[in-house]
Motif scaffolding. Structure first.
Motif, PDB file in Angstrom:
ATOM      1  N   SER A  25       0.826  -1.211   0.000  1.00  9.12           N
ATOM      2  CA  SER A  25       0.000   0.000   0.000  1.00  9.12           C
ATOM      3  C   SER A  25       0.859   1.259   0.000  1.00  9.12           C
ATOM      4  CB  SER A  25      -0.930   0.006   1.213  1.00  9.12           C
ATOM      5  OG  SER A  25      -1.810  -1.097   1.185  1.00  9.12           O
ATOM      6  N   LEU A  26       1.935   1.238   0.783  1.00  9.57           N
ATOM      7  CA  LEU A  26       2.855   2.381   0.821  1.00  9.57           C
ATOM      8  C   LEU A  26       3.568   2.548  -0.521  1.00  9.57           C
ATOM      9  CD1 LEU A  26       4.391   1.871   4.387  1.00  9.57           C
ATOM     10  CD2 LEU A  26       2.761   3.645   3.678  1.00  9.57           C
ATOM     11  N   TYR A  27       3.875   1.429  -1.151  1.00  9.29           N
ATOM     12  CA  TYR A  27       4.528   1.455  -2.463  1.00  9.29           C
ATOM     13  C   TYR A  27       3.608   2.125  -3.489  1.00  9.29           C
ATOM     14  CZ  TYR A  27       6.688  -0.326  -6.761  1.00  9.29           C
ATOM     15  OH  TYR A  27       7.268  -0.444  -7.998  1.00  9.29           O
ATOM     16  N   PHE A  28       2.305   1.817  -3.404  1.00 11.85           N
ATOM     17  CA  PHE A  28       1.344   2.436  -4.304  1.00 11.85           C
ATOM     18  C   PHE A  28       1.314   3.952  -4.098  1.00 11.85           C
ATOM     19  CE2 PHE A  28      -1.574  -1.542  -4.784  1.00 11.85           C
ATOM     20  CZ  PHE A  28      -0.626  -2.103  -5.641  1.00 11.85           C
ATOM     21  N   LYS A  29       1.358   4.385  -2.831  1.00 12.92           N
ATOM     22  CA  LYS A  29       1.374   5.821  -2.539  1.00 12.92           C
ATOM     23  C   LYS A  29       2.638   6.472  -3.093  1.00 12.92           C
ATOM     24  CE  LYS A  29      -1.487   5.572   1.647  1.00 12.92           C
ATOM     25  NZ  LYS A  29      -1.557   5.814   3.115  1.00 12.92           N
ATOM     26  N   LEU A  30       3.753   5.743  -2.979  1.00  9.80           N
ATOM     27  CA  LEU A  30       5.017   6.258  -3.532  1.00  9.80           C
ATOM     28  C   LEU A  30       4.909   6.425  -5.045  1.00  9.80           C
ATOM     29  CD1 LEU A  30       8.059   6.943  -3.303  1.00  9.80           C
ATOM     30  CD2 LEU A  30       8.517   4.490  -3.553  1.00  9.80           C
ATOM     31  N   ASP A  32       2.184   6.893  -6.879  1.00  9.58           N
ATOM     32  CA  ASP A  32       1.298   8.015  -7.191  1.00  9.58           C
ATOM     33  C   ASP A  32       2.004   9.349  -6.979  1.00  9.58           C
ATOM     34  OD1 ASP A  32      -0.788   6.316  -7.845  1.00  9.58           O
ATOM     35  OD2 ASP A  32      -1.652   6.343  -5.823  1.00  9.58           O
ATOM     36  N   PHE A  33       2.768   9.438  -5.897  1.00 15.05           N
ATOM     37  CA  PHE A  33       3.513  10.669  -5.604  1.00 15.05           C
ATOM     38  C   PHE A  33       4.566  10.913  -6.685  1.00 15.05           C
ATOM     39  CE2 PHE A  33       7.028  13.029  -3.728  1.00 15.05           C
ATOM     40  CZ  PHE A  33       6.365  14.097  -3.113  1.00 15.05           C
ATOM     41  N   THR A  36       2.851  12.080  -9.921  1.00 18.30           N
ATOM     42  CA  THR A  36       2.327  13.442  -9.762  1.00 18.30           C
ATOM     43  C   THR A  36       3.447  14.479  -9.815  1.00 18.30           C
ATOM     44  OG1 THR A  36       0.486  12.632  -8.408  1.00 18.30           O
ATOM     45  CG2 THR A  36       1.008  14.989  -8.270  1.00 18.30           C
ATOM     46  N   LYS A  74      -0.886  -2.278 -11.175  1.00 16.21           N
ATOM     47  CA  LYS A  74      -0.787  -0.833 -10.949  1.00 16.21           C
ATOM     48  C   LYS A  74       0.210  -0.211 -11.934  1.00 16.21           C
ATOM     49  CE  LYS A  74      -0.981   2.986  -8.225  1.00 16.21           C
ATOM     50  NZ  LYS A  74      -2.199   3.753  -7.913  1.00 16.21           N
TER      51      LYS A  74
END
Length: 298
Positions: A25-30, A32-33, A36, A74
């Protein structure tokens, strides 16, 4: 870190799996960041692989299903490929269809040439040249494999020289095609299949045909003869290879002036017997008569 599976409850293993899921989950946030904020070299985050089956401390089926596949899914849909134009693109589009195309061949030289020739056509869907080998090594089954045969499929889909020319930039379309045919020869194992299966050779009407449907123009057939045959509904241009295309034909597959004369004679004899039918070909007969008068006067 044990990530095995068993029928008995094992709090330690369950906790480890939970940690891995949270890390995902943290990897997914990374990701996306990073997207962006336009991070460079995002392809480095795509190097996610299954763990070797030699390790007994992990259930590889669980790892692939719960960690690798979701991450890969993803990665397939976010822009992590730097294309030949320097922009970030995704591997698949919103409809789950291939968007990025990665040069693919057993030969590194051919992979590079596939990229070079495709760069005239769709640079926005190619990885940048320096990343060819990285994407070739990743070789995901979902990614678009740009083989020489796949290029032939693209050309075949164009149907006409005009349609292909609309996409080719920076080079004459027939020059591009001649480069493409040379590339096909280098991928020798697929050569016969490609040239016989796909309509990738333009005739003199600008339509793509299979090579077995075409003949070589000897160069001595008058344009008037070609026009007359077209009016007689036996269009010789339909079976003649575009004169700008380089291809070696056997002698029996060459059309010359004598052949054109014989064909015109045969068509005139067939179509002038019945007066009601011959009226339809008056323009052809007039052009033929005009050519004879002009040729005699010279």
């Amino acid at each position: 870190v044990y990530l095995t599976s068993s029928e008995r409850v094992n709090p330690r293993i369950d906790e480890n799996k939970s940690i891995m899921s949270e890390a995902k989950s943290l990897y997914f946030k990374l990701l996306d960041f990073a997207v962006t904020n336009n991070w460079k070299n995002l392809h480095l985050l795509a190097q996610i692989k299954a763990i070797s089956e030699d390790y007994d401390w992990v259930d590889n089926n669980w790892y692939i299903k719960e960690i690798v596949n979701p991450i890969r899914e993803k990665l397939l849909h976010i822009p992590i490929v730097t294309n030949a134009s320097g922009n970030l693109i995704s591997i698949l589009n919103e409809e789950d269809k291939m968007y990025s195309w990665f040069p693919n061949s057993a030969s590194r030289e051919i992979r590079n040439e596939i990229w070079e020739i495709s760069n005239y056509w769709f640079p926005h869907r190619l990885p940048q040249f320096s990343d060819i080998e990285l994407w070739y090594r990743l070789n995901w089954k979902e990614s678009g494999k740009l083989t020489v045969e796949q290029l032939a499929i693209f050309v075949n889909h164009c149907k006409t020289l005009e349609n292909l020319s609309e996409g080719i930039k920076g080079i004459e379309v027939t020059e591009w095609l001649n480069k493409f045919y040379e590339l096909i020869k280098k991928e020798s194992k697929d050569f016969d299949t490609i040239i016989n299966k796909y309509a990738i050779f333009p005739n003199q009407n600008g339509n793509f045909k299979k090579i077995l449907q075409l003949k070589k123009d000897s160069g001595d057939i008058p344009i008037a003869f070609k026009d007359i045959l077209a009016l007689l509904e036996n269009d010789i241009r339909d079976e003649l290879l575009d004169k700008s295309i380089n291809y070696d034909f056997d002698p029996e597959n060459i059309r010359d002036k004598n052949y054109a004369v014989e064909t015109i004679t045969s068509e005139v004899n067939k179509k002038s017997i019945d007066r009601s039918i011959s009226k339809k070909y008056n323009e052809a007969f007039k052009k033929l008569l005009f050519w004879f008068n002009k040729d005699t006067s010279q």
